[in-house]
Enzyme design. Structure first.
Site: not given
Ligand SMILES: Cc1cc2nc3c(=O)[nH]c(=O)nc-3n(C[C@H](O)[C@H](O)[C@H](O)COP(=O)(O)OP(=O)(O)OC[C@H]3O[C@@H](n4cnc5c(N)ncnc54)[C@H](O)[C@@H]3O)c2cc1C
Ligand code: SF4
Ligand code: FES
Lengths: 680, 252
Positions: A45, A47, A271, A289, A342, A460, A470, A476
């Protein structure tokens, strides 16, 4: 279902909460720079959590292999976050502090998160903002050039830093740039369009993965000294959610099946401010948002007949007089009003719609208004005064007011108009709750290590910081805290204990029995799917599962419904394996249907575990609302005596999901005072 | 209930990067005007899969919210279709009249080779960013308090506007020279507006421009189509900013 009460070792350090992380760091072992170059770490990942971990670990000198399913790290799902990121900076002078952020987060999570983790997160929050500013994130600024903030639900301070409605994008781009800088140096090797399909555990340690190259279809083996899972949440179990379409549970689910405990699977955040569903062709839901609740007031008509007229387009929301509007959040929760957390806001909207006051003309008649007219007026008048003018006309006020709103939320309003064909500057937005975020995930200890040594879980994908609900703008924060500031220390401790000074031949690992065995299992599963003699496309099963999950494991749950859902999920799962049809693509190349099928196969299992967990938790807390347990006013009724624990599930090899064993991690609060949760 | 629509689609099918592709015709009906372009393709794919006669159409997408930059497609000869300031995933069928013929093609540019059907490889963009699209600060260190570097509101906003580029590549696809100037200039402008980014600006602009040429993107002849087709409204004024930065990098 078996229940076992083994003590889980969360490795939380001793001492006063303020000193724990600092003291703990001083006990962690280090890896010297000349050794780091020989250590390989796989990160799943890119993210905010995985990207920041990859960047930081490679800067420290480790060799990183980063896997993700998109073509570029910049597109990871974190990019979609709109609202903002929290930090206890107290820049606004509203008496914010580490303690206050800690308290809000713990309370918001309904006392179901680990106190020490949350405290550490609050402590680190300020560093994150400084780091991002240094990386060039264009956060919003006030006229004097200082950082601007806004408020989110569940808090009474203004601590959310933002970049219009694109905070996630801007933070992720910074993360991606930091990665890019290391990729070109050869310290990070990226595997784009690759999906992790299984974890390889060797002598009890996580030592690699099996991945599928999505372009060539090839199955690949990759070894490492440690594996970091940062694959995001599993909200897509519901089919319709605000998550990106490719988001999946496969990585965490496979770790679970290899022995990683799964914690609190039933905690799914709904949400409150999403665009309502409008048709059965729909593939995804779009979030508006939460920051909009700073300036938008939520209401439905007071009279049933008005609701009906609005649904049938016989009346416009503008035609409903002030006295005939029910601002139900302000009415029920006077001290937080539209800024309640929420779960509270979502349930209140559902309550009104269940009673027939919904305003959207869709199959389910669900939807409430989010109205900006008051703010437009207020800002218009303020601006007018700023310009030193008097006696403005209503049109002039509106024009200026709309400008202010546009500068704050422009892109969100644009997006809303695109999707619904309505102009939210002139008529209130229609919103309804939707699946958004999963607080459950792989269980981790204080070092962010899962119950499989060498397999770390961040962002996450883990469970630790948000409890049952949450608070906005803290995902983030958690992603960056985990990746930049926590994991790099704790992973070094693990590596130094097991790998430094040890001579091992690389090829030996890749040639080990476990690698071949795991590879074979993966290949067999793929063959089974491809050669299945079925006739129904994957999406059909995913949608069916989604309907069950939303109906029975969604915003409110009850005993009978949950039992039903488990039965139905099993039926759909059987049907899937009997009847799914995935086109064989010639030359075994890119096959999007196969990708989906693998993901849905996993959802069909995790869905059952979510329902089992919800069934076990006979209380209402945060996002988990059991209809049997509520107060006279219909608020969630927690049962701390019996359920103040993290429920963690263990998969038993070769058995079915129903045979998973429940272990409990008791939650002990020494610093936070456990109180009933009220936002009145 | 709004009137449902039907369309004739001419879709580019190409098995992989080596094979030759061609247009195939498909008919779709019962399409809600409120469904998105990609949801319409989902529906078509469902039909194709159930027919079992050919493989479904592959196209890139992920967020379906207009922010990840993953979706692409030339629709009736325009990158991201007929509407301005919209990505393909946010394009809705109400933008088309009933019974229209719609041509759907992958983005065509030497630097974006076709992978399959409508999917192209845009990793050349990543390599450009790798050549210098960042501020070289380490992420684990203790930096100074964010408020020690005040940045005027309008400067922060200018930087933000440039930073809204989602890296989709529509600018390249729509340009007759296949130039990546809009994309590259947006990044350069974003960073060079900020005090933090000024330190490395000379090295950055030289490296990024060189890399862009190396990746085979064309030169800019100021036709400004990129600006029209960019879903995020990135302005061509950043291209002049980049040109200035480039010239200055050699003077000082
Ligand atoms: C629409 C929306 C708005 C949001 N707004 C906010 C906000 O304003 N403030 C806030 O704090 N949070 C917000 N959130 C929540 C927050 O964005 C996420 O919880 C957070 O970004 C998750 O980050 P992460 O690095 O854990 O995973 P992610 O950013 O989800 O990244 C997952 C990564 O894993 C990779 N991946 C997944 N499965 C596999 C696999 N099997 N094999 C290889 N790679 C894989 C993907 O390619 C990606 O790179 C929001 C969420 C959404 C959906
Ligand atoms: S400049 Fe516009 S068109 Fe080009 S990549 Fe960025 S967002 Fe896409
Ligand atoms: S799918 Fe993400 S921008 Fe279109």
């Amino acid at each position: 279902m078996n229940i076992n009460t083994l003590n889980l070792n969360s490795k939380v350090p001793k001492g006063p909460i303020m000193d724990k992380w600092r003291n703990h760091k001083s006990t962690l072992k280090l890896v010297s720079p000349n050794n780091r170059n020989n250590i390989e770490i796989i990160v799943i990942g890119t993210g905010l959590s995985g990207g920041s971990a990859s960047a930081t670990l490679s800067e420290l000198g480790y060799k990183i292999k980063a896997f993700f399913y998109q073509d570029s790290p910049r597109r990871a799902h974190s990019v979609a976050a709109q609202g903002g990121i929290n930090a206890a900076k107290n820049y606004k002078g509203d008496n914010d502090s580490v303690y206050q952020l800690f308290k809000d987060t713990i309370k918001g999570g309904d006392y179901r998160s680990r106190e020490e983790n949350v405290y550490r997160l609050s402590e680190i929050s300020s560093n994150i903002i400084d780091q991002c500013v240094a990386q060039g994130v264009p956060f919003a600024r006030d006229y004097s050039g200082y950082l601007e903030t806004r408020s989110f639900g569940g808090t009474k301070v203004s601590r959310t830093f933002y970049a219009k409605g694109q905070t996630g994008q801007q933070l992720l781009l910074a993360c991606y740039s930091a990665m890019s800088r290391q990729i070109v140096k050869g310290r990070i090797q990226i595997f784009n369009r690759h999906e992790m399909l299984d974890l390889v555990v060797l002598d009890g340690f996580a030592r690699g993965i099996i991945a599928r190259n999505l372009i060539t279809g090839e199955i690949e083996k990759h070894s490492a000294h440690a594996v970091v899972i940062a694959s995001g949440g599993y909200g897509n179990v519901f089919f319709l959610s605000t998550n990106a379409m490719g988001s999946n549970a496969s990585a965490i689910w496979k770790v679970h099946k290899k022995g990683g405990l799964f914690a609190n699977p039933c905690f799914t955040q709904i949400h409150p401010t999403c665009i309502p569903i409008h048709g059965n062709y729909q593939s995804k839901l779009t979030l508006m948002s939460e920051s909009l609740r700073n300036d938008g007031r939520i209401w439905v008509p007071k009279k049933l007949e008005d609701a009906t007229l609005i649904r049938n387009s016989k009346k416009n929301p503008e035609d409903i007089e002030e006295k005939d509007r029910d601002y139900f959040l302000e009415r029920r929760y006077p001290s937080f009003g539209n800024l309640v957390p929420r779960d509270v806001a979502s349930r209140a909207a559902k309550e009104r719609c269940d009673k027939g006051f919904g305003i959207e003309n869709n199959e389910t008649k669900e939807g409430v208004f989010l109205d900006f007219s008051n703010s437009i007026n207020k800002y218009g008048i303020e601006k007018y005064k700023e310009f030193g003018k008097y006696d403005p006309t209503i049109i002039e006020i509106q024009k200026l007011g709309k400008k202010v709103i546009e500068s704050k939320y422009g892109n969100l309003f644009h997006m809303y108009e695109r999707i619904t064909d309505n102009n939210p500057y002139n008529t209130p937005m229609k919103i309804y709750p939707a699946v958004h975020y999963t607080m459950g995930g792989l269980w981790v200890d204080y070092n962010l290590m899962s119950s499989i040594p060498g397999c770390f879980v961040i962002g996450e994908a883990n469970f630790s910081d948000h409890g049952a609900n949450r608070l906005g703008a803290s995902a983030l924060m958690q992603g960056l805290a985990d990746g930049n500031f926590i994991l790099p220390y704790t992973i070094a401790d693990y590596i130094s204990k097991y790998f430094i000074g040890k001579k091992e031949k690389y090829n030996d690992i890749l040639q080990s029995k476990e690698f071949f065995y795991t590879e074979k299992i993966v290949k067999d599963t793929l063959k089974k799917i491809i050669h299945n003699n079925g006739k129904t496309p994957v999406d059909f099963f995913h949608k069916e599962l989604g309907k069950i999950m939303w109906e029975y494991v969604g915003m409110s749950r009850n005993n009978n419904g949950l039992l039903k859902s488990i039965k139905y999920i099993r039926e759909i799962r059987n049907e899937f394996w009997k009847d799914v049809y995935v086109p064989k693509s010639i030359g075994n190349g890119l096959n999007t249907e196969l990708e989906k099928a693998i993901r849905v196969a996993d959802y069909l299992e995790i869905g059952e575990l979510m329902a089992m967990d919800a069934l076990n938790r006979k209380e209402s807390c945060g996002s988990h609302f059991r209809e049997e347990y509520k107060t006279i006013d219909g608020e969630a009724l927690r049962d701390d005596d019996n359920y103040k624990y993290v429920s963690t599930w263990k998969y038993i090899d070769n058995k079915s999901i129903k045979d998973e064993i429940l272990y409990k991690e008791d939650l002990i609060y020494t610093f936070a005072k456990v109180q009933s949760r009220t936002y009145k | 209930m709004k009137k449902l629509l039907k369309f004739k689609l001419k879709i580019w099918r190409q098995e992989n990067s080596e094979k030759i592709g061609k247009f195939k015709t498909y008919l779709v009906n019962n399409i809600s005007p409120d469904s998105s372009f990609l949801e319409m393709l989902d529906l078509l794919n469902d039909k194709i899969i159930r027919n079992k006669k050919e493989t479904p159409i592959s196209f890139d997408h992920d967020c379906r919210e207009g922010i990840c930059g993953m979706c692409s497609l030339y629709i009736n000869g325009r990158a991201h279709g007929p509407e301005n300031l919209v990505t393909t995933c946010q394009l809705h069928m109400r933008s088309f009249s009933n019974d229209n013929i719609i041509y759907v093609e992958p983005w065509r540019a030497k630097s974006f080779p076709i992978i399959k059907d409508l999917i192209v490889d845009r990793t050349s963009f990543d390599r450009i960013i790798m050549s210098g699209g960042y501020i070289s600060v380490n992420t684990f260190g203790k930096t100074i308090d964010g408020n020690i570097i005040p940045i005027a509101k309008n400067i922060a906003e200018k930087s933000f506007d440039a930073a809204t580029c989602i890296g989709c590549g529509a600018c390249v696809a729509s340009c007759k020279n296949r130039s990546a100037m809009l994309f590259v200039s947006a990044k350069i402008a974003q960073l060079s507006f900020l005090p933090q980014g000024k330190i490395e600006r000379r090295k950055r602009v030289i490296n990024m421009v060189n890399k862009m040429d190396e990746e085979g993107f064309g030169t800019c002849t100021n036709t400004k189509v990129c600006e029209v087709e960019c879903p995020k409204g990135i302005s061509t004024k950043y291209i002049s900013i980049m040109n200035n930065e480039y010239v200055n990098a050699f003077i000082f």
